[in-house]
Design an enzyme around this catalytic site. Structure first.
Site, PDB file in Angstrom:
ATOM      1  N   ASP A   1       0.804  -1.225   0.000  1.00 20.13           N
ATOM      2  CA  ASP A   1       0.000   0.000   0.000  1.00 20.13           C
ATOM      3  C   ASP A   1       0.835   1.272   0.000  1.00 20.13           C
ATOM      4  OD1 ASP A   1      -2.312  -1.573   0.053  1.00 20.13           O
ATOM      5  OD2 ASP A   1      -2.243  -1.706   2.241  1.00 20.13           O
TER       6      ASP A   1
ATOM      7  N   LYS B   1       1.817   2.318  -5.013  1.00 21.65           N
ATOM      8  CA  LYS B   1       2.442   1.840  -6.258  1.00 21.65           C
ATOM      9  C   LYS B   1       1.549   2.134  -7.452  1.00 21.65           C
ATOM     10  CE  LYS B   1       2.329  -2.254  -4.416  1.00 21.65           C
ATOM     11  NZ  LYS B   1       1.952  -1.930  -3.039  1.00 21.65           N
TER      12      LYS B   1
ATOM     13  N   GLY C   1      -4.641  -4.247  -3.777  1.00 20.40           N
ATOM     14  CA  GLY C   1      -5.649  -3.204  -3.973  1.00 20.40           C
ATOM     15  C   GLY C   1      -4.939  -1.925  -4.332  1.00 20.40           C
ATOM     16  N   HIS C   2      -5.025  -1.535  -5.591  1.00 21.46           N
ATOM     17  CA  HIS C   2      -4.311  -0.349  -6.068  1.00 21.46           C
ATOM     18  C   HIS C   2      -5.327   0.715  -6.471  1.00 21.46           C
ATOM     19  CE1 HIS C   2      -0.821  -3.262  -7.311  1.00 21.46           C
ATOM     20  NE2 HIS C   2      -1.068  -3.265  -6.022  1.00 21.46           N
ATOM     21  N   THR C   3      -5.235   1.870  -5.824  1.00 15.60           N
ATOM     22  CA  THR C   3      -6.191   2.953  -6.097  1.00 15.60           C
ATOM     23  C   THR C   3      -5.528   4.044  -6.928  1.00 15.60           C
ATOM     24  OG1 THR C   3      -7.209   2.493  -3.979  1.00 15.60           O
ATOM     25  CG2 THR C   3      -7.778   4.589  -4.993  1.00 15.60           C
TER      26      THR C   3
ATOM     27  N   THR D   1      -5.791 -11.673   3.527  1.00 14.73           N
ATOM     28  CA  THR D   1      -6.936 -11.027   2.887  1.00 14.73           C
ATOM     29  C   THR D   1      -8.077 -12.024   2.647  1.00 14.73           C
ATOM     30  OG1 THR D   1      -5.992 -11.452   0.706  1.00 14.73           O
ATOM     31  CG2 THR D   1      -5.499  -9.321   1.710  1.00 14.73           C
TER      32      THR D   1
ATOM     33  N   GLN E   1       1.780  -5.915  -3.318  1.00 14.67           N
ATOM     34  CA  GLN E   1       2.298  -6.031  -1.957  1.00 14.67           C
ATOM     35  C   GLN E   1       3.611  -5.233  -1.844  1.00 14.67           C
ATOM     36  OE1 GLN E   1       1.282  -9.441  -3.431  1.00 14.67           O
ATOM     37  NE2 GLN E   1      -0.657  -8.517  -2.899  1.00 14.67           N
TER      38      GLN E   1
ATOM     39  N   THR F   1      -7.943  -1.413   0.942  1.00 12.89           N
ATOM     40  CA  THR F   1      -8.772  -1.370  -0.269  1.00 12.89           C
ATOM     41  C   THR F   1      -9.532  -2.681  -0.438  1.00 12.89           C
ATOM     42  OG1 THR F   1      -6.885  -0.194  -1.223  1.00 12.89           O
ATOM     43  CG2 THR F   1      -8.630  -0.784  -2.737  1.00 12.89           C
TER      44      THR F   1
ATOM     45  N   ARG G   1     -10.048  -3.123   6.323  1.00 14.48           N
ATOM     46  CA  ARG G   1      -9.478  -3.110   7.675  1.00 14.48           C
ATOM     47  C   ARG G   1      -8.689  -1.819   7.896  1.00 14.48           C
ATOM     48  NH1 ARG G   1      -6.029  -8.573   7.655  1.00 14.48           N
ATOM     49  NH2 ARG G   1      -5.804  -7.941   5.482  1.00 14.48           N
TER      50      ARG G   1
ATOM     51  N   VAL H   1       2.135  14.348  -3.370  1.00 15.61           N
ATOM     52  CA  VAL H   1       1.510  15.200  -2.355  1.00 15.61           C
ATOM     53  C   VAL H   1      -0.016  15.148  -2.420  1.00 15.61           C
ATOM     54  CG1 VAL H   1       3.476  16.759  -2.080  1.00 15.61           C
ATOM     55  CG2 VAL H   1       1.817  17.184  -3.910  1.00 15.61           C
TER      56      VAL H   1
HETATM   57  P1  GDP Z   1      -0.884   0.462  -3.580  1.00 14.23           P
HETATM   58  O1  GDP Z   1      -1.513  -0.806  -3.153  1.00 14.23           O
HETATM   59  O2  GDP Z   1       0.594   0.492  -3.303  1.00 14.23           O
HETATM   60  O3  GDP Z   1      -1.179   0.837  -5.005  1.00 14.23           O
HETATM   61  O4  GDP Z   1      -1.487   1.611  -2.659  1.00 14.23           O
HETATM   62  P2  GDP Z   1      -3.048   1.779  -2.264  1.00 14.23           P
HETATM   63  O5  GDP Z   1      -3.778   2.208  -3.482  1.00 14.23           O
HETATM   64  O6  GDP Z   1      -3.543   0.578  -1.559  1.00 14.23           O
HETATM   65  O7  GDP Z   1      -2.959   2.925  -1.176  1.00 14.23           O
HETATM   66  C1  GDP Z   1      -2.519   4.209  -1.489  1.00 14.23           C
HETATM   67  C2  GDP Z   1      -3.653   5.202  -1.224  1.00 14.23           C
HETATM   68  O8  GDP Z   1      -3.135   6.507  -1.136  1.00 14.23           O
HETATM   69  C3  GDP Z   1      -4.680   5.262  -2.338  1.00 14.23           C
HETATM   70  O9  GDP Z   1      -5.945   5.503  -1.778  1.00 14.23           O
HETATM   71  C4  GDP Z   1      -4.243   6.451  -3.181  1.00 14.23           C
HETATM   72  O10 GDP Z   1      -5.320   7.087  -3.874  1.00 14.23           O
HETATM   73  C5  GDP Z   1      -3.708   7.363  -2.125  1.00 14.23           C
HETATM   74  N1  GDP Z   1      -2.599   8.222  -2.516  1.00 14.23           N
HETATM   75  C6  GDP Z   1      -1.627   7.993  -3.444  1.00 14.23           C
HETATM   76  N2  GDP Z   1      -0.708   8.974  -3.400  1.00 14.23           N
HETATM   77  C7  GDP Z   1      -1.100   9.838  -2.449  1.00 14.23           C
HETATM   78  C8  GDP Z   1      -0.541  11.043  -1.900  1.00 14.23           C
HETATM   79  O11 GDP Z   1       0.533  11.494  -2.282  1.00 14.23           O
HETATM   80  N3  GDP Z   1      -1.247  11.657  -0.912  1.00 14.23           N
HETATM   81  C9  GDP Z   1      -2.419  11.171  -0.439  1.00 14.23           C
HETATM   82  N4  GDP Z   1      -3.030  11.838   0.519  1.00 14.23           N
HETATM   83  N5  GDP Z   1      -2.963  10.020  -0.913  1.00 14.23           N
HETATM   84  C10 GDP Z   1      -2.308   9.369  -1.885  1.00 14.23           C
HETATM   85  P1  IMO Z   2      -1.053  -4.045  -2.293  1.00 13.08           P
HETATM   86  O1  IMO Z   2      -0.645  -4.562  -3.651  1.00 13.08           O
HETATM   87  C1  IMO Z   2      -0.881  -4.550   2.022  1.00 13.08           C
HETATM   88  C2  IMO Z   2      -1.004  -8.632   3.564  1.00 13.08           C
HETATM   89  C3  IMO Z   2      -2.225  -9.122   4.302  1.00 13.08           C
HETATM   90  C4  IMO Z   2      -1.570 -10.081   5.275  1.00 13.08           C
HETATM   91  C5  IMO Z   2      -0.463 -10.704   4.436  1.00 13.08           C
HETATM   92  C6  IMO Z   2      -0.837 -12.040   3.822  1.00 13.08           C
HETATM   93  O2  IMO Z   2      -2.323  -3.308  -2.283  1.00 13.08           O
HETATM   94  O3  IMO Z   2       0.099  -3.295  -1.685  1.00 13.08           O
HETATM   95  P2  IMO Z   2      -2.419 -12.735   1.802  1.00 13.08           P
HETATM   96  O4  IMO Z   2      -3.883 -12.555   1.595  1.00 13.08           O
HETATM   97  O5  IMO Z   2      -1.579 -12.129   0.743  1.00 13.08           O
HETATM   98  O6  IMO Z   2      -2.038 -14.163   2.060  1.00 13.08           O
HETATM   99  O7  IMO Z   2      -2.102 -11.956   3.171  1.00 13.08           O
HETATM  100  O8  IMO Z   2      -0.179  -9.780   3.407  1.00 13.08           O
HETATM  101  N1  IMO Z   2      -1.277  -8.101   2.209  1.00 13.08           N
HETATM  102  C7  IMO Z   2      -1.176  -6.810   1.883  1.00 13.08           C
HETATM  103  N2  IMO Z   2      -0.915  -5.735   2.660  1.00 13.08           N
HETATM  104  N3  IMO Z   2      -1.050  -4.395   0.700  1.00 13.08           N
HETATM  105  C8  IMO Z   2      -1.281  -5.472  -0.098  1.00 13.08           C
HETATM  106  O9  IMO Z   2      -1.324  -5.383  -1.441  1.00 13.08           O
HETATM  107  C9  IMO Z   2      -1.400  -6.740   0.498  1.00 13.08           C
HETATM  108  N4  IMO Z   2      -1.655  -7.985   0.027  1.00 13.08           N
HETATM  109  C10 IMO Z   2      -1.552  -8.796   1.085  1.00 13.08           C
HETATM  110  O10 IMO Z   2      -2.883  -8.068   4.968  1.00 13.08           O
HETATM  111  O11 IMO Z   2      -0.966  -9.373   6.321  1.00 13.08           O
HETATM  112 MG    MG Z   3      -2.965  -1.446  -1.798  1.00 17.36          MG
END
Ligand code: GDP
Ligand code: IMO
Ligand code: MG
Length: 426
Positions: A13, A16, A40-42, A129, A226, A301, A305, A416
């Site tokens: 998270d 990426k 979960g990539h947003t 997850t 991850q 995402t 949690r 930012v």
């Molecule tokens: P990923 O799994 O690594 O792609 O990351 P996630 O999408 O799970 O979590 C990153 C969250 O931060 C998402 O809701 C994005 O929309 C948000 N986000 C990304 N860059 C920024 C930032 O620079 N500032 C803020 N406030 N939110 C951000």
């Molecule tokens: P993104 O790509 C954050 C965590 C789970 C748990 C552990 C094992 O959005 O960064 P799993 O279901 O993979 O066997 O769970 O890994 N986990 C993540 N934590 N971001 C993720 O993906 C994750 N994918 C799995 O919460 O601790």
């Molecule tokens: Mg994520």
């Protein structure tokens, strides 16, 4: 030709998805090579928010070919559901998706087995997850009960093997869980044959496709899911995911040799989060942790949690950078710290009275680690409008520079805000 990779250096998270989305502007092919719908990539742009799980984030850019590589575990119903929700929003994605025939398939018994295993661990559960990821990889490593995407199209063999596998799984699950209702192999077979038919035109040998693309000099982007500290071999085992989620996974999960990668971008948050169980030395259990969670909207995402939040951990992130081979780093969500009077960076651990900067290999050592913090003044200024380095307040610049110095890597991007535009390229 450019081959780029984007890998998380923390526990996932790191945002990426946002960096991948920005880079797909200049790449024609985006490849997921590990994990599955646990990710979960947003991504936010043009006032819209997209959440992608199994589909590569790059699919959001028109014209980009998205690949699900051999190292990914595929839940076909989840994949088709995600494709449909994109198509419903006007993103024509189905004709740009390629799925490896070598990728392994997640079945309903994988989710059930995972629930039983997690329950049996009690308080030391991994906090997965619940998507059956680990159980599918377990069957892959065990071989006897594994089914790959390509197997779905060899109907007779598939039907026979699935019958045997379901009988085996029913026996095990019934022994472990008195409330378990046996699964019906025919029902699963019918469902998966239907799903396989719908995916048929997307399934190819993606390895051969990528080798040809390399030869043609096309720009390829590898999208990590991850993060490095959740890597099965190099992360905080057993509190990890079941794939090589560091840069180590690219070669084995895609079939593209590691030496083909020109630029490895390591993504870190300006602080640290973690979902699920496992040690987290810089975790904050106070109002600052709650502030970061609320301002950063740190809720998973995939599962919703609350994410555990803490200060930036340079010991952990530097290790992530080293195992992944990050050439540069991208510091994300800097704006979340805007209101704080003081910000802290963990530069070393104290373990049994010793100062340690190497990331411990055993989870019990890491549990003992007390963070040694470097305190820096906050900047108390809104950074969400910053578009170039000089727009950042001096104390924010100093904070980012400190992260770069402690990680011994240049900072190439600073983010930012969630929007595409809210990005500083250095
Ligand atoms: P990923 O799994 O690594 O792609 O990351 P996630 O999408 O799970 O979590 C990153 C969250 O931060 C998402 O809701 C994005 O929309 C948000 N986000 C990304 N860059 C920024 C930032 O620079 N500032 C803020 N406030 N939110 C951000
Ligand atoms: P993104 O790509 C954050 C965590 C789970 C748990 C552990 C094992 O959005 O960064 P799993 O279901 O993979 O066997 O769970 O890994 N986990 C993540 N934590 N971001 C993720 O993906 C994750 N994918 C799995 O919460 O601790
Ligand atoms: Mg994520």
């Amino acid at each position: 030709m450019t081959v780029t990779s984007v890998v998380g250096l923390q526990w996932g998270d790191e945002a990426k998805g946002k960096i991948v989305d920005i880079l797909t502007d200049t790449h024609q092919i985006v490849v997921r090579y590990q994990g599955g719908n646990n990710a979960g990539h947003t991504v936010k742009f043009d006032g819209e928010t997209y959440k992608l799980s199994l589909l590569p984030t790059g699919i959001l850019r028109p014209g980009v070919t998205a690949i699900i590589g051999p190292g990914v575990v595929v839940n076909p119903a989840a994949l088709l559901g995600e494709l449909k929700s994109l198509e419903d929003r006007g993103v024509k994605a189905a004709n740009r998706l390629l799925v490896s025939d070598r990728a392994h398939v997640i079945f309903p018994y994988h989710m059930l087995e995972e629930a039983v295993l997690e329950k049996s661990r009690g308080d030391s559960k991994i906090g997965t997850t619940g998507r059956g990821i680990g159980m599918c990889y377990r069957d892959k490593a065990g071989r006897g009960h594994a089914i790959r995407v390509g197997d779905l199209y060899h109907r007779d063999t598939f039907a026979g093997r699935l019958k045997d596998i379901v009988a085996f799984k029913n026996t095990i699950l019934a022994a472990l869980d008195p409330a378990f209702q046996p699964l019906d192999a025919q029902t699963i077979l019918d469902e998966y044959i239907g799903l396989a038919d719908r995916l048929k035109s997307n399934v190819i040998d993606t390895t051969a496709y990528l080798h040809k693309a390399l030869k043609e000099g096309r720009n390829i982007l590898f999208e990590g899911a991850q993060g490095s500290l959740l890597d099965l071999d190099h992360g905080t085992f057993p509190y990890v995911t079941s794939s090589n989620s560091s840069g180590a996974g690219i070669h084995n999960g895609s079939g593209v040799p590691a030496r083909s990668i020109d630029r490895m971008i390591g993504v870190v948050k300006a602080y640290t989060t973690r979902v699920g169980g496992g040690p987290f030395p810089t975790e904050l259990h106070d109002a600052t942790g709650e502030h970061i969670r609320q301002v950063g909207r740190e809720f998973g995402t995939v599962t919703g949690r609350p994410r555990r939040c803490g200060w930036f951990d340079a010991v952990a992130s530097s290790y992530g950078g080293r195992i992944s081979g990050a050439d540069v780093i991208s510091v994300m969500l800097l704006d979340v710290l805007d209101d704080l009077d003081e910000v802290c960076v963990c530069e070393a651990y104290e373990i049994d009275g010793q100062r340690v900067t190497d990331f411990p290999s055993h989870v019990e050592e890491l549990q003992k680690a007390k963070p040694i913090f470097r305190k820096l003044p906050g900047w108390k200024q809104n950074t969400t409008g910053a578009r170039k380095w000089s727009d950042l307040p001096p104390n924010a610049q100093r904070y980012v520079e400190t992260i770069g110095e402690l990680m011994d890597r240049p900072v190439a991007y600073v983010s930012v805000g969630p929007d595409r535009e809210q990005t500083i390229v250095r």
